[in-house]
Design an enzyme around this catalytic site. Structure first.
Site, PDB file in Angstrom:
ATOM      1  N   ASP A   1       0.850  -1.188   0.000  1.00 54.96           N
ATOM      2  CA  ASP A   1       0.000   0.000   0.000  1.00 54.96           C
ATOM      3  C   ASP A   1       0.882   1.233   0.000  1.00 54.96           C
ATOM      4  O   ASP A   1       2.032   1.172   0.431  1.00 54.96           O
ATOM      5  CB  ASP A   1      -0.949   0.023   1.216  1.00 54.96           C
ATOM      6  CG  ASP A   1      -2.214   0.835   0.931  1.00 54.96           C
ATOM      7  OD1 ASP A   1      -2.098   2.038   0.583  1.00 54.96           O
ATOM      8  OD2 ASP A   1      -3.321   0.280   1.026  1.00 54.96           O
TER       9      ASP A   1
ATOM     10  N   ASP B   1      -9.284   1.498  -5.123  1.00 55.32           N
ATOM     11  CA  ASP B   1      -9.996   2.774  -5.292  1.00 55.32           C
ATOM     12  C   ASP B   1     -10.892   2.707  -6.523  1.00 55.32           C
ATOM     13  O   ASP B   1     -10.431   2.357  -7.610  1.00 55.32           O
ATOM     14  CB  ASP B   1      -8.976   3.909  -5.427  1.00 55.32           C
ATOM     15  CG  ASP B   1      -8.217   4.110  -4.121  1.00 55.32           C
ATOM     16  OD1 ASP B   1      -8.860   4.165  -3.063  1.00 55.32           O
ATOM     17  OD2 ASP B   1      -6.978   4.197  -4.169  1.00 55.32           O
TER      18      ASP B   1
ATOM     19  N   THR C   1     -13.656  -5.666   6.071  1.00 54.63           N
ATOM     20  CA  THR C   1     -12.785  -4.544   6.466  1.00 54.63           C
ATOM     21  C   THR C   1     -13.651  -3.327   6.775  1.00 54.63           C
ATOM     22  O   THR C   1     -14.839  -3.285   6.430  1.00 54.63           O
ATOM     23  CB  THR C   1     -11.790  -4.153   5.344  1.00 54.63           C
ATOM     24  OG1 THR C   1     -12.529  -3.685   4.203  1.00 54.63           O
ATOM     25  CG2 THR C   1     -10.918  -5.324   4.944  1.00 54.63           C
TER      26      THR C   1
ATOM     27  N   PHE D   1     -13.454  -0.523   5.421  1.00 57.47           N
ATOM     28  CA  PHE D   1     -13.863   0.082   4.158  1.00 57.47           C
ATOM     29  C   PHE D   1     -15.085  -0.628   3.577  1.00 57.47           C
ATOM     30  O   PHE D   1     -16.045   0.018   3.130  1.00 57.47           O
ATOM     31  CB  PHE D   1     -12.702   0.039   3.166  1.00 57.47           C
ATOM     32  CG  PHE D   1     -13.037   0.745   1.900  1.00 57.47           C
ATOM     33  CD1 PHE D   1     -12.878   2.111   1.787  1.00 57.47           C
ATOM     34  CD2 PHE D   1     -13.583   0.065   0.833  1.00 57.47           C
ATOM     35  CE1 PHE D   1     -13.243   2.781   0.634  1.00 57.47           C
ATOM     36  CE2 PHE D   1     -13.949   0.715  -0.324  1.00 57.47           C
ATOM     37  CZ  PHE D   1     -13.773   2.078  -0.423  1.00 57.47           C
ATOM     38  N   GLU D   2     -15.076  -1.962   3.627  1.00 56.07           N
ATOM     39  CA  GLU D   2     -16.221  -2.722   3.105  1.00 56.07           C
ATOM     40  C   GLU D   2     -17.476  -2.408   3.926  1.00 56.07           C
ATOM     41  O   GLU D   2     -18.568  -2.232   3.374  1.00 56.07           O
ATOM     42  CB  GLU D   2     -15.935  -4.222   3.145  1.00 56.07           C
ATOM     43  CG  GLU D   2     -17.102  -5.048   2.610  1.00 56.07           C
ATOM     44  CD  GLU D   2     -16.817  -6.543   2.611  1.00 56.07           C
ATOM     45  OE1 GLU D   2     -15.777  -6.963   3.141  1.00 56.07           O
ATOM     46  OE2 GLU D   2     -17.653  -7.283   2.077  1.00 56.07           O
TER      47      GLU D   2
HETATM   48  C1  LIG Z   1     -10.453   1.976  -0.885  1.00 49.23           C
HETATM   49  S1  LIG Z   1      -9.010   1.565   0.013  1.00 49.23           S
HETATM   50  C2  LIG Z   1      -9.300  -0.119   0.510  1.00 49.23           C
HETATM   51  C3  LIG Z   1      -8.387  -0.578   1.581  1.00 49.23           C
HETATM   52  C4  LIG Z   1      -8.511  -2.051   2.036  1.00 49.23           C
HETATM   53  N1  LIG Z   1      -8.099  -2.982   0.983  1.00 49.23           N
HETATM   54  C5  LIG Z   1      -9.892  -2.394   2.543  1.00 49.23           C
HETATM   55  O1  LIG Z   1     -10.524  -3.268   1.959  1.00 49.23           O
HETATM   56  O2  LIG Z   1     -10.333  -1.802   3.521  1.00 49.23           O
HETATM   57  C6  LIG Z   1      -7.856   1.443  -1.340  1.00 49.23           C
HETATM   58  C7  LIG Z   1      -6.402   1.356  -0.898  1.00 49.23           C
HETATM   59  O3  LIG Z   1      -5.580   1.146  -2.048  1.00 49.23           O
HETATM   60  C8  LIG Z   1      -4.367   1.854  -1.872  1.00 49.23           C
HETATM   61  N2  LIG Z   1      -3.768   2.032  -3.213  1.00 49.23           N
HETATM   62  C9  LIG Z   1      -4.276   2.729  -4.241  1.00 49.23           C
HETATM   63  N3  LIG Z   1      -3.470   2.629  -5.325  1.00 49.23           N
HETATM   64  C10 LIG Z   1      -2.429   1.828  -4.961  1.00 49.23           C
HETATM   65  C11 LIG Z   1      -1.273   1.339  -5.645  1.00 49.23           C
HETATM   66  N4  LIG Z   1      -1.034   1.652  -6.921  1.00 49.23           N
HETATM   67  N5  LIG Z   1      -0.424   0.550  -4.960  1.00 49.23           N
HETATM   68  C12 LIG Z   1      -0.666   0.226  -3.664  1.00 49.23           C
HETATM   69  N6  LIG Z   1      -1.751   0.641  -2.974  1.00 49.23           N
HETATM   70  C13 LIG Z   1      -2.617   1.439  -3.613  1.00 49.23           C
HETATM   71  C14 LIG Z   1      -4.803   3.133  -1.158  1.00 49.23           C
HETATM   72  O4  LIG Z   1      -3.732   3.735  -0.463  1.00 49.23           O
HETATM   73  C15 LIG Z   1      -5.888   2.600  -0.207  1.00 49.23           C
HETATM   74  O5  LIG Z   1      -5.334   2.224   1.041  1.00 49.23           O
END
Ligand SMILES: C[S@@+](CC[C@H](N)C(=O)[O-])C[C@H]1O[C@@H](n2cnc3c(N)ncnc32)[C@H](O)[C@@H]1O
Length: 160
Positions: free
Chosen positions: A14, A64, A137, A139-140
């Site tokens: 992340d 995202d 999670t 977020f979910e």
């Molecule tokens: C919407 S959050 C979901 C977090 C977690 N997976 C959950 O289910 O609660 C999306 C995450 O993807 C990470 N992210 C976005 N683009 C990324 C990339 N290219 N490489 C690594 N992490 C990334 C963001 O920092 C964020 O923490």
């Protein structure tokens, strides 16, 4: 998931450093030694730091969603990323995606179904029922509170 599968090394990527710290603290509190955290872009990790056929699985949970049309190109699940992921996964290894954003779920299904390197684990070619092994999670939970439907997709790297 790391606690449920102590024999498997989990590499978590992340760009969000507070999230990384939180995960490392949780791992320490639970006495887990099978988690490593990569600080940075998952695409660079896959492309430049992981060898071909080195992964036994890849999980992309709630990437995202980039809901605005002009931002769709920023979505992670695109043909180029899937092609890269295919080179890093061992034959038979699962690629598991989940999202609470319906249009992104449709894009995931379209992109993965079109890839010759992956087969859908669902014989009907659709979404996978929510597996019990995927924890809820924060977020979910927020997505569910907003009334969003969550979709899982589990595809497998084939031998091509
Ligand atoms: C919407 S959050 C979901 C977090 C977690 N997976 C959950 O289910 O609660 C999306 C995450 O993807 C990470 N992210 C976005 N683009 C990324 C990339 N290219 N490489 C690594 N992490 C990334 C963001 O920092 C964020 O923490």
């Amino acid at each position: 998931m790391a606690a449920a599968d102590p024999g498997t090394g989990i590499l978590a990527a992340d760009v969000h450093t507070p999230g990384q710290g939180n995960l490392l603290a949780l791992a320490e509190r639970n006495g887990l030694d099978n988690i490593r955290v990569a600080n940075g872009d998952a695409i660079i990790l896959l492309r430049e730091m992981l060898a071909p056929a080195s992964l036994s699985g890849l999980r992309v949970f709630f990437p995202d969603p980039w809901p605005k049309k002009r931002h769709h190109k920023r979505r992670l699940i695109q043909p180029e990323f899937i092609e890269l992921a295919a080179t890093r996964l061992k034959p038979g290894a699962p690629l598991h995606c989940a999202t609470d954003w319906e249009p992104y779920a449709e894009q995931m299904l379209e992109v993965l179904s079109a890839s010759p390197a992956f087969d859908n684990s669902q014989p009907d070619g659709g979404y996978t029922p929510r597996p019990d092994f995927r924890p809820l999670t924060k977020f979910e939970g927020q997505g569910l509170d907003k009334g969003h439907l969550v979709h899982d997709l589990i595809f497998r790297r084939n031998d091509t």
